[in-house]
Design a protein around this motif. Structure first.
Motif, PDB file in Angstrom:
ATOM      1  N   SER A  91       0.796  -1.227   0.000  1.00  0.00           N
ATOM      2  CA  SER A  91       0.000   0.000   0.000  1.00  0.00           C
ATOM      3  C   SER A  91       0.826   1.274   0.000  1.00  0.00           C
ATOM      4  O   SER A  91       0.370   2.307  -0.487  1.00  0.00           O
ATOM      5  CB  SER A  91      -0.933   0.004   1.219  1.00  0.00           C
ATOM      6  OG  SER A  91      -0.180   0.010   2.424  1.00  0.00           O
ATOM      7  N   SER A  96      -7.910   4.027   2.185  1.00  0.00           N
ATOM      8  CA  SER A  96      -6.616   3.407   2.455  1.00  0.00           C
ATOM      9  C   SER A  96      -5.547   4.434   2.162  1.00  0.00           C
ATOM     10  O   SER A  96      -5.525   5.013   1.099  1.00  0.00           O
ATOM     11  CB  SER A  96      -6.407   2.179   1.553  1.00  0.00           C
ATOM     12  OG  SER A  96      -5.098   1.691   1.687  1.00  0.00           O
ATOM     13  N   THR A 115      -2.607   5.246   0.807  1.00  0.00           N
ATOM     14  CA  THR A 115      -1.592   4.636  -0.040  1.00  0.00           C
ATOM     15  C   THR A 115      -0.763   5.628  -0.796  1.00  0.00           C
ATOM     16  O   THR A 115       0.416   5.466  -0.935  1.00  0.00           O
ATOM     17  CB  THR A 115      -2.253   3.702  -1.066  1.00  0.00           C
ATOM     18  OG1 THR A 115      -3.172   4.478  -1.838  1.00  0.00           O
ATOM     19  CG2 THR A 115      -2.984   2.586  -0.383  1.00  0.00           C
TER      20      THR A 115
END
Length: 678
Positions: free
Chosen positions: A540, A668, A670
């Motif tokens: 990620s 997320s 990332t």
């Protein structure tokens, strides 16, 4: 098939006289079947063709003259027959214009060597014949401009009726077909490719099957038995479907340069094999257009194979394709299309502004140490890198990093009419405006307050008067090198985005997270839970973190490199510039700062950062989709039209490009900001 030998150069001169003189020289060349004929008449003929302003008229003039003069026609055909019997065609038919098996680096080395040393091919090879009688781009230019009808008529007028010559051409074509087919089978069964294929090995391979079918076809054709390539075409279509399935998986699985290269080579081989099979069709209405197309490809490919830049451009395309293959999800998070996303961009930019102010304070403090040059560059790089990594880890956004991270998202919207790309650019422009204002409006007062707080605690401001005056001078758009330094910073921003995209894609394409999760040594050293966490973080955040570190090193070491080289190299980043203004304003007071010029300098620095990094990212995106600079003028016109039609949409989430807000999806962290999890 006789049109395979058409070559040219591009001199000047009258049209008809040189054409007729060349035909007469061909007709009088004599007939020595065992030897390659003199190539001067052929060179003269196609020199005149290349110089003709009207390619159709030139081809028609030759055909008319041959139709009217039987003796001249027979002599010219005899010359072509002799050429066909003696020239080796199969190597050129199977190689020219196709990606080589040995890779582009070796190909560039071969082309550079060929600039000095002659080729080691035999003189009767078609490639050598093309080199001998052609000069420049005349042949390829004429062949591309002439119509199919005129081109085919010229080929038929020169096509010999000699069975030996026809058999030699068919033999060369059959051998090229077999060679191309077996190369295709080898590429299709490459183990590296099978890693990206769905259900690899579960079904019969169409690549192996087509090779077997092609051998049956060529064997029957050599034996003068009935031969129909229809089933071979069916198998080639299955090969194309297999390649398409791999390409559809690339956005999820990522792609390596090797995979992109092998897919490109596969498409080259498929196209050439289809074309070669079609040239042998018993139907002249099908075969002759294919022969004309093949001749054009050979002429153009031979011109390009003598130059290094076409290979360089292909290499850049492969690198660009790998960089943008998987990174689109992170880059797309920098583009706001709804009011909710726009508001989140402001909040993320504000958070980054506070961290930038803190990093600016540390940088001034590190500069006050007057450490040796290399040590100072290391400390500056560490400070920048820590700030950028912290911004990425906390899900904040630095405005000038946006365009450098959006090449993948832009490339996904490069289509023929460019409408989606224009919409994406409009959305990106308002996202950048929100981010840059969020950075600047928070970094400036935060730096001022930090300087006040530290002055209250330690009795002096962060920047002494001399340093503060230097900070103000560095912001002046006319009296300092703020704008060129900001342009260099834009290059570094774009380069860091390229590194981030490359690493992110490579990690996914090479299945690094899954391999870490299965690593027994890491399991023993870290334990199962930490190993799983490392695998998750690698998948990620590896790309964004690497890009942040690279950007920090580039920004922190540029000044040292400039001093070492004696060049005026510096960086100007809009977020740090606004923080520096806050530090200088506290140290000097309002009377000691030319506030108007400083604000103008910050605006110029921000605009230059964004324009340079965005332009480089756009070029990368278009290169990844096989587009070039020739598409930029039309894109500029469409952007100007969009600016007039939907001006508010460039600054706010309203108008044609705005979408209805929806609840925020799961996130997320990332790519340095919030990214939707599919």
């Amino acid at each position: 098939m006789g049109c395979f030998v058409l070559v040219t150069r591009a001199p000047t001169g009258d049209l008809l006289a040189p054409l007729h003189a060349a035909l007469e020289a061909m007709a009088s060349a004599g007939d020595e079947p065992a030897r390659l004929p003199p190539l001067g008449p052929l060179e003269a003929l196609f020199s005149a063709l290349g110089a003709s302003p009207d390619p159709d008229a030139a081809a028609t003039a030759i055909a008319d003259r041959l139709d009217a003069d039987a003796a001249l026609r027979e002599g010219a055909r005899g010359y072509v027959a002799r050429l066909c019997r003696s020239v080796r065609t199969w190597a050129a038919l199977a190689d020219l214009g196709l990606l080589p098996a040995h890779g582009l680096v070796a190909e560039m080395q071969d082309r550079l060597t060929a600039k000095i040393l002659p080729s080691h091919r035999p003189p009767h090879d078609l490639v050598e014949v093309l080199d001998e009688v052609s000069d420049g781009r005349g042949a390829a230019s004429w062949a591309e401009r002439v119509s199919d009808d005129a081109f085919i008529r010229l080929c038929r007028a020169l096509m010999p009726e000699d069975e030996g010559a026809r058999a030699a051409l068919v033999h060369g074509a059959l051998r090229a077909i077999e060679l191309t087919s077996h190369r295709l089978a080898a590429v299709g069964e490459e183990p590296h490719l099978a890693l990206f294929a769905e259900d690899a090995g579960d079904h019969e391979s169409p690549f192996l099957a087509q090779a077997e079918e092609v051998v049956r076809f060529t064997t029957a054709r050599r034996a003068s038995a009935p031969a129909d390539p229809a089933h071979a075409f069916v198998l080639l279509r299955q090969c194309e479907d297999q390649a398409a399935r791999i390409e559809r998986r690339i956005p999820q699985s990522g792609a390596t340069i090797r995979l992109t290269y092998e897919l490109g080579r596969m498409h080259d081989l498929l196209g050439r094999l289809r074309l070669l099979l079609t040239t042998l069709s018993p139907d002249p209405e099908v075969a002759w257009p294919a022969r004309a197309t093949l001749t054009r490809q050979l002429l153009k490919a031979r011109v390009e194979s003598q130059r290094v830049m076409p290979a360089v451009r292909r290499g850049l395309h492969l690198v660009a394709a790998e960089i943008v293959s998987h990174a689109g999800r992170a880059g797309g998070s920098y583009i706001t299309r709804t009011r909710g996303e726009y508001a989140r961009m402001w909040r993320a930019a504000a958070g980054a502004g506070s961290l930038v102010a803190l990093a600016a304070v540390f940088k001034v403090g590190l500069g006050a140490l007057h450490a040796p040059l290399v040590i100072e560059a290391f400390l500056f790089s560490l400070n920048y890198a820590a700030a950028f990594v912290a911004v990425q880890m906390l899900g904040f956004t630095i405005a000038t990093k946006q365009p450098s991270m959006t090449a993948a998202a832009l490339s996904e919207n490069v289509d023929e009419d460019q409408s989606r790309l224009v919409e994406t650019i409009v959305c990106l422009s308002r996202s950048q405006l929100a981010a840059i204002l969020g950075n600047v409006l928070v970094a400036f007062p935060t730096a001022f307050l930090l300087s006040w707080l530290l002055s209250f605690l330690f009795g002096h401001p962060v920047a002494d008067p001399t340093k503060a005056a230097a900070l103000v001078h560095d912001l002046h758009p006319l009296e300092s090198g703020a704008i060129p330094h900001a342009a260099l910073t834009g290059v570094w921003l774009s380069l860091s985005g390229i590194v981030a995209g490359y690493v992110s894609n490579s990690v996914i394409a090479r299945h690094v997270p899954a391999r870490i999760a299965r690593s027994r040594p890491l399991g023993r050293w870290l334990g199962e839970r930490r190993r799983a966490r490392l695998a998750e973080l690698t998948g990620s955040r590896a790309g964004a973190t690497t890009g942040s570190v690279v950007l920090g090193v580039l920004l922190g070491s540029t000044g040292m490199v400039g001093i070492a080289l004696g060049l005026p190299l510096e960086i100007r980043h809009v977020s740090f510039a606004s923080a520096n203004l806050g530090l200088a304003l506290h140290a000097l007071g309002p009377s000691g700062v030319a506030l108007g010029w400083s604000l103008a300098g910050i605006a110029a620095i921000g605009a230059t950062n964004l324009v340079v990094s965005f332009f480089l990212s756009l070029v990368l995106a278009m290169r990844a989709r096989g587009r070039g600079f020739r598409d930029l003028p039309s894109l500029g016109r469409l952007l100007l039209r969009a600016l007039v039609r939907d001006l508010p949409g460039w600054f706010l989430p309203v108008g044609r490009t705005a979408r209805v807000s929806s609840p925020p999806p799961p996130i997320s962290r990332t790519g340095g900001s919030r990214v939707s999890v599919p």
